[in-house]
Write an enzyme that holds these catalytic residues in place. Structure first.
Site, short mmCIF file in Angstrom:
data_model
loop_
_atom_site.label_atom_id
_atom_site.label_comp_id
_atom_site.label_asym_id
_atom_site.label_seq_id
_atom_site.Cartn_x
_atom_site.Cartn_y
_atom_site.Cartn_z
N TRP B 313 0.76 -1.31 -0.15
CA TRP B 313 -0.09 -0.16 0.15
C TRP B 313 0.75 1.33 0.10
O TRP B 313 0.58 2.38 -0.56
CB TRP B 313 -0.92 0.09 1.27
N HIS B 314 2.09 1.17 0.76
CA HIS B 314 2.77 2.27 0.92
C HIS B 314 3.56 2.58 -0.46
O HIS B 314 4.13 3.91 -0.67
CB HIS B 314 3.91 2.26 1.95
N GLY B 315 3.80 1.73 -1.32
CA GLY B 315 4.51 1.83 -2.48
C GLY B 315 4.81 0.71 -3.17
O GLY B 315 4.90 -0.32 -2.82
N PHE B 472 1.24 8.08 -2.02
CA PHE B 472 0.79 6.68 -1.51
C PHE B 472 -0.99 6.24 -1.90
O PHE B 472 -1.44 7.22 -2.19
CB PHE B 472 0.96 6.59 -0.06
#
Lengths: 413, 472
Positions: B313-315, B472
């Site tokens: 999810w963060h990257g 993000f």
């Protein structure tokens, strides 16, 4: 609602957040002494918070919309972003908004005042040493040069060699490097000695380095020899430097007694604007002598087709430049690609070509008395190939005189 | 448009405030909707239609779920809703990552599609998904007014960098909310604190981190200072944004839940994740971890799955996946160590419990290094610098100069990342002495205004102003 279970993934938090500050007991509960007055103070505090915010935001907005855009920032010596061109294509591509971001920031009302507030808060509230890369030492603003590029130095020296071979094969060649002001500051900065070593190892064959600066036996320069608010050296302080250069080239120049020093006025240098601190101005002093007064100065400019040369007459101290954003430009008309100086008092004297940057503008006036003809060429504004088009002819001496920053960070052309 | 820019602070926000408070109550949501759409259009132009599609899609699916008639049919509609939501998110966020990974593994040399990631897509997609799931679960009523639902999803205070505000949190306020001076004042104060965190601390710490990257010589000590400075930069950047979002919410009558709770006081990774990006942690807990079985069955696998997804999810990058699994690993270890860990060093403050910082600080610092690495190679190089003492642990002249330059900023940042100021202020506000409380009341608005002006001054003269959580 579902009951929140504990898990190793984090849990819902019932407590207020980190900035959700609440008094343990509300001032409104009247449990403390002076309940009514404190209640009133709390209410006034909330009103005051709202009013101050609205004054700042709404007042600021009105100022932003009503203020006529400025063309330049004289303190920063740069053009400010104008209102961006508005078109459907630019809006849909996002370029209008990108440009508007720059416009809104550049054109903010009281920009200089805001920059000063920032500088003061960085230096005095956050106790920073630097603001915008500038630090203070003995009331002098110094910019820290972080590193010189070895490849830039190499490329620049190769350019020198090509120019010499093509244009001045029989001249005596000298070179020297002017240390940045940062070399005298307390902060670590780019390695000047390493730059000189690299330069010496690659210098044109037969050329002579004039080891004038940072010599412990002969400290010709110190921090006090530079303007406090600018990167340049002060003309009235560098006659010993000029003498040493002339001596190195086997030339005699007038002693300092031949000069009278007069003030052109207050000078706010480049670092004044960059640091944004309320520094007092420098005094810009000019050293005049018969040689500087009688010298015939011409700017050499290519005509529109780039073939013929147009000569524009000027003075050694070009006071028409006083109103320029950079008053240092009074020295030999500031940034110019090519300048010729003829000293009528020196018939059949020697001739000199100086490849230089702006530092030479304040130093070369001292060399006029020792030469019949001096040509100054700035390879930041002139390509190596264009030197040939100037048809300078035979010269006795060639001097490469650059500041360490120019030599180590700017690829010459 | 970023909150910490002149266009937002002195053009957009005042215009929206004037408009919002000028119109009758019935039109206020429309003003917010138009503002949110313009706010997004400013940064992403035509991709605003993608967000509107998500809003329309999930709004429609929720209504269909409500009238589905059978559980099976409702489940099918839910599956369709989530498939489309996740499909859009995956297409924009992970397609190029997938192609790149295939190329690396097989040497296929497939061309990248170079798909630009729409700002905030991870945030608004998760918000919209949670709404449909909550309607399916019967935890919230389906919204019947499409404009009100679009207003919720495009609410500009939380649109592009969170916190992840669930529909259930603001459902009542979307219909009916109050606007009071105390709430507005609290919003102003909260927004200014967030702006100050971002401008006066995060950006300045970011300058230090950039300077570190350019330093030719690095020692172990310097590498650790960088890791801690970077951790604080991320914290002040993100929590500052959350504070601004919560503050802006209050200006318009909304109350968003907290997203941070002094994470750097944590004595374990588990505690840290209860205090950091709370809205994301609780989202994964409620919509992934518990449906997977939670603590009841194969929790180990559940934790690792959740943290794999959290990393993703963060990257879209292996460093983020590695970072997620790194966190998951420590959560598993801490859970396994369980009571023995707590007996050794109990939660309540004591000399023994303080020893747990010797564990939590380095583990978290390493986590941030992984999070911030350009690629796995850069992460390994940085970790080597931190743990390889052969290059010396001292500081060379340039590093010493930088540490002196930033010393006060570090000190203020450490103070601001701990609840010391909050505790002191709460004590003053609870003082028996009325004069003390009155003084605080007098100083607070002035301090808020001064901070706002200082931030404006910094913005006017600064070029370093990126928000790290935008993509993000």
């Amino acid at each position: 609602m579902r009951k929140t279970p504990k898990s190793p993934l984090g849990s819902a938090l019932s407590a207020g957040g980190e900035d959700g500050i609440r008094p343990n007991r509300s001032p409104d509960d009247g449990a403390h002494g002076g309940g009514a007055s404190v209640r009133a103070a709390g209410g006034i505090s909330q009103w005051a918070t709202v009013l101050l915010f609205l004054i700042l935001v709404l007042g600021g907005a009105v100022f932003c919309v009503c203020k006529a855009p400025d063309e330049i920032s004289s303190s920063e010596r740069r053009k400010l972003t104008p209102f961006p061109e508005l078109s459907l294509r630019r809006v849909l591509s996002g370029r209008f908004f990108e440009d508007f971001e720059h416009y809104a920031t550049d054109q903010f009302p009281m920009r200089d005042g805001m920059r000063r507030i920032k500088a003061l808060s960085r230096y005095y509230v956050f106790q920073r040493l630097e603001n915008n890369g500038i630090y203070l030492m003995d009331s002098s603003a110094i910019k820290r040069e972080k590193a010189y590029s070895e490849s830039t130095v190499s490329k620049n020296v190769e350019l020198w060699k090509r120019i010499l071979e093509k244009n001045f094969p029989s001249a005596r060649v000298y070179y020297s490097v002017i240390p940045d002001k940062a070399a005298f500051g307390y902060a670590p900065s780019a390695d000047f000695s390493a730059l000189v070593r690299q330069l010496s190892s690659r210098a044109p064959r037969g050329s002579a380095y004039l080891p004038l600066f940072l010599s412990e036996e002969s400290p010709l320069l110190g921090l006090e020899d530079y303007y406090r608010t600018d990167l340049h050296w002060r003309q009235e302080a560098i006659h010993p430097v000029a003498e040493e250069i002339a001596r190195g080239m086997g030339t005699r120049i007038d002693s300092f007694d031949a000069y009278t020093v007069r003030s052109a006025g207050d000078f706010y240098g480049a670092y004044y604007g960059q640091s944004a601190l309320p520094l007092p101005p420098d005094s810009l002093l000019l050293c005049e002598s018969n040689a500087t007064r009688n010298a015939e100065v011409h700017l050499l400019r290519f005509d529109e087709k780039g073939k013929g040369i147009r000569r524009e007459k000027r003075e050694v101290y070009d006071l028409e430049k006083w109103d320029d954003p950079d008053r240092y430009s009074v020295f030999l008309s500031g940034p110019e690609a090519a300048i010729e100086i003829v000293n009528p008092a020196q018939i059949r004297g020697k001739s000199l070509v100086v490849f230089r940057d702006s530092f030479a503008s304040a130093l070369v006036p001292f060399l006029i008395s020792g030469y019949e003809r001096i040509v100054l060429l700035d390879l930041r504004y002139l390509t190596g190939d264009a030197v040939e088009l100037l048809e300078i002819g035979e010269v006795d001496d060639v001097l490469f005189l650059y500041s360490a920053t120019s030599l180590g960070t700017i690829p010459l052309r | 448009m970023v909150f910490s820019g002149i266009p937002f602070l002195y053009y957009f926000l005042p215009a929206v405030l004037v408009l919002y408070y000028s119109v009758p109550r019935a039109i206020k949501n429309k003003v917010l909707l138009a503002s949110g759409l313009f706010f997004y259009f400013y940064g992403e132009q035509l991709l605003v239609f993608l967000m509107l599609f998500t809003a329309f899609w999930d709004y429609s699916c929720a209504l269909l779920i409500r009238s589905a008639g059978s559980q099976r049919r409702a489940k099918l509609i839910l599956a369709a809703a989530l498939t489309v939501d996740l499909g859009i998110l995956c297409y924009f966020k992970y397609t190029d990552f997938l192609i790149e990974s295939i190329n690396q593994l097989t040497g296929a040399g497939l061309p990248l599609l170079k798909i630009a990631l729409p700002i905030g897509i991870s945030f608004y997609t998760f918000q919209s998904m949670s709404y449909v799931i909550d309607v399916y679960r019967g935890e919230v009523e389906a919204q019947t007014d499409p404009l009100d639902y679009a207003t919720y999803l495009t609410l500009f205070p939380q649109l592009i960098a969170g916190p992840i505000v669930r529909y259930s949190t603001v459902a009542a306020e979307l219909r009916n909310r109050t606007h009071t001076i105390p709430q507005f004042a609290e919003g102003v104060r909260r927004f200014t604190i967030g702006l100050s965190k971002k401008i006066l601390l995060a950006n300045v710490l970011g300058e230090f981190c950039s300077a570190y990257a350019e330093m030719p010589e690095k020692t172990a000590l310097l590498a650790w200072v960088y890791a801690l400075a970077y951790a604080m930069q991320i914290y002040f950047d993100f929590s500052g944004y959350s504070d601004m979002a919560i503050g802006l919410g209050k200006l318009f009558g909304f109350r968003f839940l907290e997203n941070f709770r002094y994470p750097f006081v944590s004595k374990s990774v588990t505690e840290f994740w209860r205090r950091w990006h709370i809205s994301l942690g609780t989202w994964f807990r409620d919509y992934l971890y518990i449906p997977l079985g939670g603590n009841r069955r194969h929790w180990l696998l559940n934790v690792l799955v959740v943290w794999f997804v959290t990393g993703m999810w963060h990257g879209a990058g292996w460093t983020f996946i590695f970072w997620g699994l790194y966190n998951g690993l420590f959560l598993v270890l801490e859970k396994a160590a369980g009571s023995a860990f707590l007996r050794l060093a109990p939660d309540r403050f004591s000399a023994l419990s303080s020893l747990r910082y010797l564990y939590s600080v380095p583990v978290l610092a390493v986590g941030f290094v992984i999070f911030g690495g350009e690629d796995l190679g850069a992460v390994i190089r940085q970790l080597r610098l931190m743990f390889d003492l052969s290059g010396g642990i001292g500081l060379h002249a340039e590093a010493a100069y930088y540490l002196r330059d930033y010393a006060w900023v570090f000190a203020i940042a450490v103070f601001a990342s701990l609840p010391l100021g909050k505790t002191a202020l709460s004590r003053l506000l609870s003082s028996e002495n009325g004069a003390v409380r009155a003084s605080v009341s007098f100083v607070a608005p002035i301090a808020t205004a001064v901070l706002f002006v200082l931030c404006t001054a910094e913005i006017v003269d600064s070029s370093f102003n990126p928000f790290l959580y935008f993509r993000f």
